[in-house]
Design a protein around this motif. Sequence first.
Motif, PDB file in Angstrom:
ATOM      1  N   UNK A  53       0.832  -1.211   0.000  1.00 39.29           N
ATOM      2  CA  UNK A  53       0.000   0.000   0.000  1.00 39.29           C
ATOM      3  C   UNK A  53       0.861   1.253   0.000  1.00 39.29           C
ATOM      4  N   UNK A  54       1.957   1.239   0.730  1.00 37.22           N
ATOM      5  CA  UNK A  54       2.850   2.401   0.737  1.00 37.22           C
ATOM      6  C   UNK A  54       3.521   2.577  -0.629  1.00 37.22           C
ATOM      7  N   UNK A  55       3.896   1.477  -1.260  1.00 39.45           N
ATOM      8  CA  UNK A  55       4.473   1.548  -2.609  1.00 39.45           C
ATOM      9  C   UNK A  55       3.453   2.158  -3.571  1.00 39.45           C
ATOM     10  N   UNK A  56       2.192   1.773  -3.439  1.00 40.12           N
ATOM     11  CA  UNK A  56       1.137   2.330  -4.294  1.00 40.12           C
ATOM     12  C   UNK A  56       0.907   3.818  -4.009  1.00 40.12           C
ATOM     13  N   UNK A  57       0.906   4.200  -2.744  1.00 39.36           N
ATOM     14  CA  UNK A  57       0.763   5.623  -2.386  1.00 39.36           C
ATOM     15  C   UNK A  57       1.916   6.423  -2.973  1.00 39.36           C
ATOM     16  N   UNK A  58       3.128   5.894  -2.845  1.00 37.29           N
ATOM     17  CA  UNK A  58       4.292   6.564  -3.437  1.00 37.29           C
ATOM     18  C   UNK A  58       4.161   6.639  -4.958  1.00 37.29           C
ATOM     19  N   UNK A  59       3.582   5.611  -5.561  1.00 31.03           N
ATOM     20  CA  UNK A  59       3.354   5.625  -7.003  1.00 31.03           C
ATOM     21  C   UNK A  59       2.394   6.734  -7.425  1.00 31.03           C
ATOM     22  N   UNK A  60       1.332   6.906  -6.655  1.00 25.27           N
ATOM     23  CA  UNK A  60       0.368   7.987  -6.937  1.00 25.27           C
ATOM     24  C   UNK A  60       1.049   9.351  -6.775  1.00 25.27           C
ATOM     25  N   UNK A  61       1.837   9.507  -5.715  1.00 22.88           N
ATOM     26  CA  UNK A  61       2.573  10.767  -5.520  1.00 22.88           C
ATOM     27  C   UNK A  61       3.558  11.005  -6.667  1.00 22.88           C
ATOM     28  N   UNK A  62       4.172   9.951  -7.142  1.00 19.19           N
ATOM     29  CA  UNK A  62       5.105  10.064  -8.268  1.00 19.19           C
ATOM     30  C   UNK A  62       4.385  10.537  -9.522  1.00 19.19           C
ATOM     31  N   UNK A  63       3.249   9.938  -9.809  1.00 15.09           N
ATOM     32  CA  UNK A  63       2.462  10.347 -10.978  1.00 15.09           C
ATOM     33  C   UNK A  63       2.031  11.805 -10.841  1.00 15.09           C
ATOM     34  N   UNK A  64       1.590  12.196  -9.650  1.00 11.81           N
ATOM     35  CA  UNK A  64       1.206  13.592  -9.398  1.00 11.81           C
ATOM     36  C   UNK A  64       2.380  14.533  -9.650  1.00 11.81           C
ATOM     37  N   UNK A  65       3.564  14.163  -9.181  1.00  7.94           N
ATOM     38  CA  UNK A  65       4.728  15.034  -9.367  1.00  7.94           C
ATOM     39  C   UNK A  65       5.105  15.162 -10.837  1.00  7.94           C
ATOM     40  N   UNK A  66       4.963  14.075 -11.602  1.00  2.00           N
ATOM     41  CA  UNK A  66       5.267  14.119 -13.027  1.00  2.00           C
ATOM     42  C   UNK A  66       4.280  15.034 -13.750  1.00  2.00           C
ATOM     43  N   UNK A  67       3.007  14.929 -13.390  1.00  2.00           N
ATOM     44  CA  UNK A  67       1.982  15.792 -13.991  1.00  2.00           C
ATOM     45  C   UNK A  67       2.269  17.257 -13.671  1.00  2.00           C
ATOM     46  N   UNK A  68       2.566  17.535 -12.402  1.00  2.00           N
ATOM     47  CA  UNK A  68       2.876  18.919 -12.016  1.00  2.00           C
ATOM     48  C   UNK A  68       4.121  19.433 -12.725  1.00  2.00           C
ATOM     49  N   UNK A  69       5.092  18.562 -12.896  1.00  2.00           N
ATOM     50  CA  UNK A  69       6.328  18.955 -13.558  1.00  2.00           C
ATOM     51  C   UNK A  69       6.074  19.304 -15.023  1.00  2.00           C
ATOM     52  N   UNK A  70       5.356  18.441 -15.724  1.00  2.00           N
ATOM     53  CA  UNK A  70       5.141  18.657 -17.153  1.00  2.00           C
ATOM     54  C   UNK A  70       4.151  19.779 -17.449  1.00  2.00           C
ATOM     55  N   UNK A  71       3.166  19.942 -16.598  1.00  2.00           N
ATOM     56  CA  UNK A  71       2.137  20.925 -16.897  1.00  2.00           C
ATOM     57  C   UNK A  71       2.209  22.187 -16.040  1.00  2.00           C
ATOM     58  N   UNK A  72       3.178  22.264 -15.141  1.00  2.00           N
ATOM     59  CA  UNK A  72       3.306  23.422 -14.257  1.00  2.00           C
ATOM     60  C   UNK A  72       3.443  24.727 -15.009  1.00  2.00           C
ATOM     61  N   UNK A  73       4.308  24.766 -16.001  1.00  2.00           N
ATOM     62  CA  UNK A  73       4.510  25.985 -16.786  1.00  2.00           C
ATOM     63  C   UNK A  73       3.258  26.391 -17.537  1.00  2.00           C
TER      64      UNK A  73
END
Length: 162
Positions: A53-73
């Motif tokens: 479950x922690x690996x999955x939570x970290x996976x969701x946070x990772x996906x969120x960070x990638x989205x924020x990184x690519x679409x932040x600008x």
Amino acid sequence: MDILHITILTLSLMIMFGGLAGIVLPIIPSTPLIWVGVLIYAVCDGFKSISWSLVLIFGVLTILSVILDYFGGVIGAKKYGATKWGLIGSVIGGIAGFFMGGIIGLVFGPFFGAVLFELIFGKDFRSSLKSGIGTLVGFLGGAIAKLVIGVIIIGIFIWKVF
């Protein structure tokens, strides 16, 4: 802890800290690399310290960070009044900046691209500049979010393992 366990822990931490360096170095896939380091340790440890479950939570946070990184600008530019041309310019400027100037180009390429495209397609200089500043603000916001998420993942990992 036996030598194999220590080796896997060391390897995982090296991967994670390499991912943390990717927040500044755009060639390294930052938070996805941090997540891979966690996953390697969790699998090798039999999910004793780090649960599925922690690996999955970290996976969701990772996906969120990638989205924020690519679409932040883009999000920042839109909030500051950029038109579709400013958004297109920021994307083209980011790509061109990456190939022309590394990290400096990656940061300022979207800014110049947004300003240039806004000017070309009819906005006045002040509004064009505002769109470019929005691109910078969004980019920096995405990078800060990525840093915070990466540090949180590594911090929780270290806390759970030790």
